[in-house]
Design an enzyme around this catalytic site. Structure first.
Site, PDB file in Angstrom:
ATOM      1  CG  ASP A   1       5.560  -1.488   4.816  1.00 52.33           C
ATOM      2  OD1 ASP A   1       6.215  -2.309   4.374  1.00 52.33           O
ATOM      3  OD2 ASP A   1       4.657  -1.374   4.693  1.00 52.33           O
ATOM      4  CB  SER A   2       6.943   0.503   1.574  1.00 53.29           C
ATOM      5  OG  SER A   2       6.111   0.044   1.124  1.00 53.29           O
TER       6      SER A   2
ATOM      7  CB  CYS B   1       9.250  -3.178   4.010  1.00 55.54           C
ATOM      8  SG  CYS B   1       8.545  -2.717   2.168  1.00 55.54           S
TER       9      CYS B   1
ATOM     10  CD  GLU C   1      -1.007   1.886  -0.072  1.00 53.29           C
ATOM     11  OE1 GLU C   1      -1.492   2.652  -0.358  1.00 53.29           O
ATOM     12  OE2 GLU C   1      -0.539   1.226   0.568  1.00 53.29           O
TER      13      GLU C   1
ATOM     14  CB  CYS D   1       3.010  -8.871  -1.442  1.00 60.08           C
ATOM     15  SG  CYS D   1       2.788  -6.346  -1.138  1.00 60.08           S
TER      16      CYS D   1
ATOM     17  CG  HIS E   1      -0.045  -4.163   0.350  1.00 62.38           C
ATOM     18  ND1 HIS E   1       1.277  -3.513   0.848  1.00 62.38           N
ATOM     19  CD2 HIS E   1      -0.905  -2.321  -0.081  1.00 62.38           C
ATOM     20  CE1 HIS E   1       0.801  -2.176   0.791  1.00 62.38           C
ATOM     21  NE2 HIS E   1      -0.172  -1.633   0.643  1.00 62.38           N
TER      22      HIS E   1
HETATM   23  N1  DGL Z   1       5.054  -2.839   1.121  1.00 65.64           N
HETATM   24  C1  DGL Z   1       5.788  -3.531  -0.171  1.00 65.64           C
HETATM   25  C2  DGL Z   1       6.446  -5.029   0.647  1.00 65.64           C
HETATM   26  O1  DGL Z   1       5.949  -5.629   1.323  1.00 65.64           O
HETATM   27  C3  DGL Z   1       4.646  -3.761  -0.404  1.00 65.64           C
HETATM   28  C4  DGL Z   1       4.298  -1.920  -1.774  1.00 65.64           C
HETATM   29  C5  DGL Z   1       5.349  -1.089  -1.598  1.00 65.64           C
HETATM   30  O2  DGL Z   1       5.454  -1.213  -3.328  1.00 65.64           O
HETATM   31  O3  DGL Z   1       6.081  -0.866  -1.460  1.00 65.64           O
HETATM   32  O4  DGL Z   1       6.886  -5.551  -0.412  1.00 65.64           O
END
Ligand code: DGL
Length: 279
Positions: free
Chosen positions: A15-16, A79, A156, A194, A196
């Protein structure tokens, strides 16, 4: 004849940031005997506001780390943004099966929706790629997507139950519902596109019209992964291998990852190792 393997394969999860721990949590629930290596590219978060080229470069570096240095035999791209913009690039870069979250999310929407009209909320980059709209179209669904860029920083920040977050969610969903109505859609399903957003699920469920189904792409992806991996890796589900082993890596702020990550994973993340993937 090859001898049966004695250890569970390693599943790499990328993930990011640490939002993808929601996907890891759902994977652990379904594959409790697997070994997991998770990397959150926290130094370069957010991906959701970046270009396809940059996202692909970053995502490929993380994928290669998981394969080359952690011995991952399967990869789950937790992600949504990387799944939407870089799945092909990752699949070309590593010699192992790679699963993204977009198609499982669209398939779950297909199973949930009676009207065939769905709403998708995601990052800017995911929405601009229209990956969810295409995947939904392939499932025979009509979809309207909306970028909700304020939600990632609110999560976050740990503001998952904060009134400001509830208000922001309400504004985004009002705009999305108005757009859907203007286009003649009768949406009955909302996809959380997403990593989050599952943390905001209670607030989102309070904000959607009565009867609207909320699809968590983390759950759908884990379901698809479990299906895929059970077929290929029998020890994952048997009782004769050690319980779940999770190794977490981050490219920045290890302490923050350890502190906030447990909310996403639903249990302590333990020791997080710092890795440098370059600039
Ligand atoms: N992990 C990203 C997603 O699921 C969200 C956070 C980011 O923008 O890096 O799209």
């Amino acid at each position: 004849m090859s001898s049966p393997r004695t250890s569970a394969p390693t599943i790499g999860v990328f993930d990011s940031g640490f939002g993808g721990l929601t996907v890891l949590r759902a994977l652990v629930a379904r594959l409790p005997r697997a070994r997991f290596a998770f990397i959150g590219d926290t130094a370069r978060l957010p991906y959701g506001s970046k270009s396809r080229r940059t996202i692909a470069r970053y995502a490929v570096e993380s994928a290669q780390f998981l394969v080359r240095e952690q011995g991952a035999e399967f990869l789950v791209i937790a992600c949504n943004t990387a799944s939407a913009l870089a799945l092909d690039a990752i699949q070309e870069a590593v010699p192992i099966p790679v699963l993204g979250v977009i198609e499982p999310g669209a398939a779950a929407a297909r199973a949930a929706s009676r009207t065939g009209d769905v709403l998708v909320i995601a990052t800017d980059a995911t929405v601009q790629s229209h990956a969810y709209a295409s995947a939904c179209r392939a499932q025979g669904l009509r979809a309207i997507e909306k970028a909700c860029p304020l939600l990632v920083p609110l999560v976050e920040e740990g503001w998952t139950s904060h009134p400001v977050t509830a208000e922001v969610i309400g504004i985004y969903l009002d705009e999305l519902n108005a757009e859907a109505a203007a286009q003649g859609l009768h949406a009955d399903t909302l996809v959380l596109g997403c990593t989050h957003y599952p943390l905001l699920r209670p607030a989102i469920e309070r904000a959607v019209p009565a009867g609207m189904r909320v699809i968590d792409s983390a759950e759908s992806a884990a379901e698809a992964a479990a299906h895929l991996f059970h077929g290929r890796a029998a020890p994952l589900s048997s009782g004769d291998t050690p319980p779940t082993e999770i190794r977490c890596f981050a490219t920045d702020s290890v302490e923050k990852f350890e502190r906030l990550g447990s909310r996403f994973l639903g249990r302590p993340v333990g020791h997080v190792e710092l890795v440098d993937l370059g600039g």
